[in-house]
Design an enzyme around this catalytic site. Sequence first.
Site, PDB file in Angstrom:
ATOM      1  CB  CYS A 154      -5.346  -4.010  -0.196  1.00  0.00           C
ATOM      2  SG  CYS A 154      -4.406  -4.341   0.770  1.00  0.00           S
ATOM      3  CD  GLU A 155      -8.543   2.454   0.047  1.00  0.00           C
ATOM      4  OE1 GLU A 155      -8.327   2.943  -0.776  1.00  0.00           O
ATOM      5  OE2 GLU A 155      -9.178   1.821   0.305  1.00  0.00           O
ATOM      6  CG  HIS A 156      -8.784  -2.239   3.232  1.00  0.00           C
ATOM      7  ND1 HIS A 156      -9.313  -2.735   2.332  1.00  0.00           N
ATOM      8  CD2 HIS A 156      -9.026  -1.111   3.213  1.00  0.00           C
ATOM      9  CE1 HIS A 156      -9.863  -2.384   1.946  1.00  0.00           C
ATOM     10  NE2 HIS A 156     -10.664  -1.462   2.705  1.00  0.00           N
ATOM     11  CG  HIS A 157      -4.296  -5.428   5.022  1.00  0.00           C
ATOM     12  ND1 HIS A 157      -5.200  -5.791   4.546  1.00  0.00           N
ATOM     13  CD2 HIS A 157      -4.329  -5.688   6.451  1.00  0.00           C
ATOM     14  CE1 HIS A 157      -6.133  -5.521   5.616  1.00  0.00           C
ATOM     15  NE2 HIS A 157      -5.581  -6.305   6.612  1.00  0.00           N
TER      16      HIS A 157
ATOM     17  CD  GLN B  79      -9.932  -7.496  -7.518  1.00  0.00           C
ATOM     18  OE1 GLN B  79      -9.219  -8.743  -6.393  1.00  0.00           O
ATOM     19  NE2 GLN B  79     -10.465  -8.841  -8.465  1.00  0.00           N
TER      20      GLN B  79
ATOM     21  CG  HIS C  89      -6.471  -9.481  -2.756  1.00  0.00           C
ATOM     22  ND1 HIS C  89      -7.095  -7.800  -2.348  1.00  0.00           N
ATOM     23  CD2 HIS C  89      -7.225  -9.732  -3.590  1.00  0.00           C
ATOM     24  CE1 HIS C  89      -8.176  -6.950  -3.752  1.00  0.00           C
ATOM     25  NE2 HIS C  89      -8.375  -8.394  -4.345  1.00  0.00           N
TER      26      HIS C  89
ATOM     27  CB  CYS D 176      -3.795  -8.395   2.451  1.00  0.00           C
ATOM     28  SG  CYS D 176      -5.648  -8.238   2.242  1.00  0.00           S
TER      29      CYS D 176
HETATM   30  N1  GTP Z   1     -14.042  -5.506  -0.845  1.00  0.00           N
HETATM   31  C1  GTP Z   1     -12.597  -5.522  -1.086  1.00  0.00           C
HETATM   32  N2  GTP Z   1     -12.186  -5.968   0.250  1.00  0.00           N
HETATM   33  C2  GTP Z   1     -10.495  -6.031   0.051  1.00  0.00           C
HETATM   34  C3  GTP Z   1      -9.551  -5.102  -0.650  1.00  0.00           C
HETATM   35  N3  GTP Z   1      -8.565  -6.146  -0.188  1.00  0.00           N
HETATM   36  C4  GTP Z   1      -8.358  -6.370   1.423  1.00  0.00           C
HETATM   37  N4  GTP Z   1      -9.755  -6.369   1.721  1.00  0.00           N
HETATM   38  C5  GTP Z   1     -10.348  -6.515   2.094  1.00  0.00           C
HETATM   39  O1  GTP Z   1     -10.579  -5.730   3.608  1.00  0.00           O
HETATM   40  C6  GTP Z   1     -10.348  -5.744   4.807  1.00  0.00           C
HETATM   41  C7  GTP Z   1     -10.775  -4.778   5.801  1.00  0.00           C
HETATM   42  O2  GTP Z   1     -11.261  -5.422   6.637  1.00  0.00           O
HETATM   43  P1  GTP Z   1     -10.912  -5.115   8.544  1.00  0.00           P
HETATM   44  O3  GTP Z   1     -12.077  -5.725   9.801  1.00  0.00           O
HETATM   45  O4  GTP Z   1     -10.427  -3.576   8.524  1.00  0.00           O
HETATM   46  O5  GTP Z   1      -9.101  -5.302   8.992  1.00  0.00           O
HETATM   47  P2  GTP Z   1      -8.569  -6.895   9.079  1.00  0.00           P
HETATM   48  O6  GTP Z   1      -8.623  -6.336  10.697  1.00  0.00           O
HETATM   49  O7  GTP Z   1      -7.282  -6.841   8.748  1.00  0.00           O
HETATM   50  O8  GTP Z   1      -9.067  -7.872   8.714  1.00  0.00           O
HETATM   51  P3  GTP Z   1      -8.682  -9.675   7.881  1.00  0.00           P
HETATM   52  O9  GTP Z   1      -7.843  -9.401   6.038  1.00  0.00           O
HETATM   53  O10 GTP Z   1      -9.276 -10.044   8.044  1.00  0.00           O
HETATM   54  O11 GTP Z   1      -7.780  -9.578   8.923  1.00  0.00           O
HETATM   55  C8  GTP Z   1     -10.665  -7.347   4.944  1.00  0.00           C
HETATM   56  O12 GTP Z   1     -11.989  -8.094   4.436  1.00  0.00           O
HETATM   57  C9  GTP Z   1      -9.609  -7.398   3.596  1.00  0.00           C
HETATM   58  O13 GTP Z   1      -9.605  -8.605   2.707  1.00  0.00           O
HETATM   59  C10 GTP Z   1     -10.146  -5.173  -2.070  1.00  0.00           C
HETATM   60  O14 GTP Z   1      -9.613  -4.690  -2.781  1.00  0.00           O
HETATM   61  N5  GTP Z   1     -11.816  -4.999  -1.864  1.00  0.00           N
HETATM   62 ZN    ZN Z   2      -5.651  -5.867   2.115  1.00  0.00          ZN
END
Ligand code: GTP
Ligand code: ZN
Length: 237
Positions: free
Chosen positions: A123-126, A164, A192, A194
Amino acid sequence: MTQVFSNGSNSSINSNGLKSSLREQVSSRPDRNTHDGKEAVINATSEAAKEKMMDAVKVMLESVGEDPDREGLLKTPKRVAEAMQFLTQGYNQSLEKLVNGAIFDEGHNEMVLVRDIDFFSLCEHHMLPFMGRAHVAYIPSQKVVGLSKLARIVEMYARRLQVQERLTRQIAEAIQEVLEPQGVAVVMEATHMCMSMRGVQKPGSWTVTSAMLGVFQDEQKTREEFLNLIRHQPSFM
Ligand SMILES: Nc1nc2c(ncn2[C@@H]2O[C@H](COP(=O)(O)OP(=O)(O)OP(=O)(O)O)[C@@H](O)[C@H]2O)c(=O)[nH]1
Ligand SMILES: [Zn+2]
């Protein structure tokens, strides 16, 4: 259409933060078409990029209170850099090379479905893994593609930093581009890390995304046939 998250616009996977000096050193990826009209991240395949990644891993080791010079960690930066290069190798592949001309004029116009294609992505977020299964179907306009190529297309887009929803759509659009079929349907089911290992910590949850193009979008009957086919238990299992 089963869609837990709505796709909305395909967000860009630009803004990689690579400094321009590194940009110049790394090889640019051959497949610049990301199917969302935006330029993708430059992939770091060069030795210089690998060295840079190793330095970053050393900093991370120090930042978690570890000693990068302790014996067990000496080769860790190299291992991590190589693992990351493997896990993001999809940036350096091109659709054309991957399909390798395996398109056959069969005059076949019924649904072709490859189910249960395992995939692993980040996942690109984490930058944590998400993994699951993809189901990919199309209805040809005469032309069919080698079955393995459908799984290779899944693999190419999964081996990038992803969300995703975008991954699902890119696979569908790639098949559309290669075959110009009557329609394409992709469903992905994934869990996921994360959401399991950290953050909200819901290990049992999984996410379903879909992308429907052409007749799968226009005709409810066709869509239902596909959804039934991905649910039924094969007789040989
Ligand atoms: N729509 C979507 N969201 C994703 C995917 N992979 C991870 N995420 C979400 O990306 C979001 C990032 O939210 P942020 O609030 O910026 O980051 P964070 O504080 O680490 O969020 P939490 O995971 O809720 O602790 C989270 O809600 C993750 O669940 C994906 O493939 N699709
Ligand atoms: Zn993630």
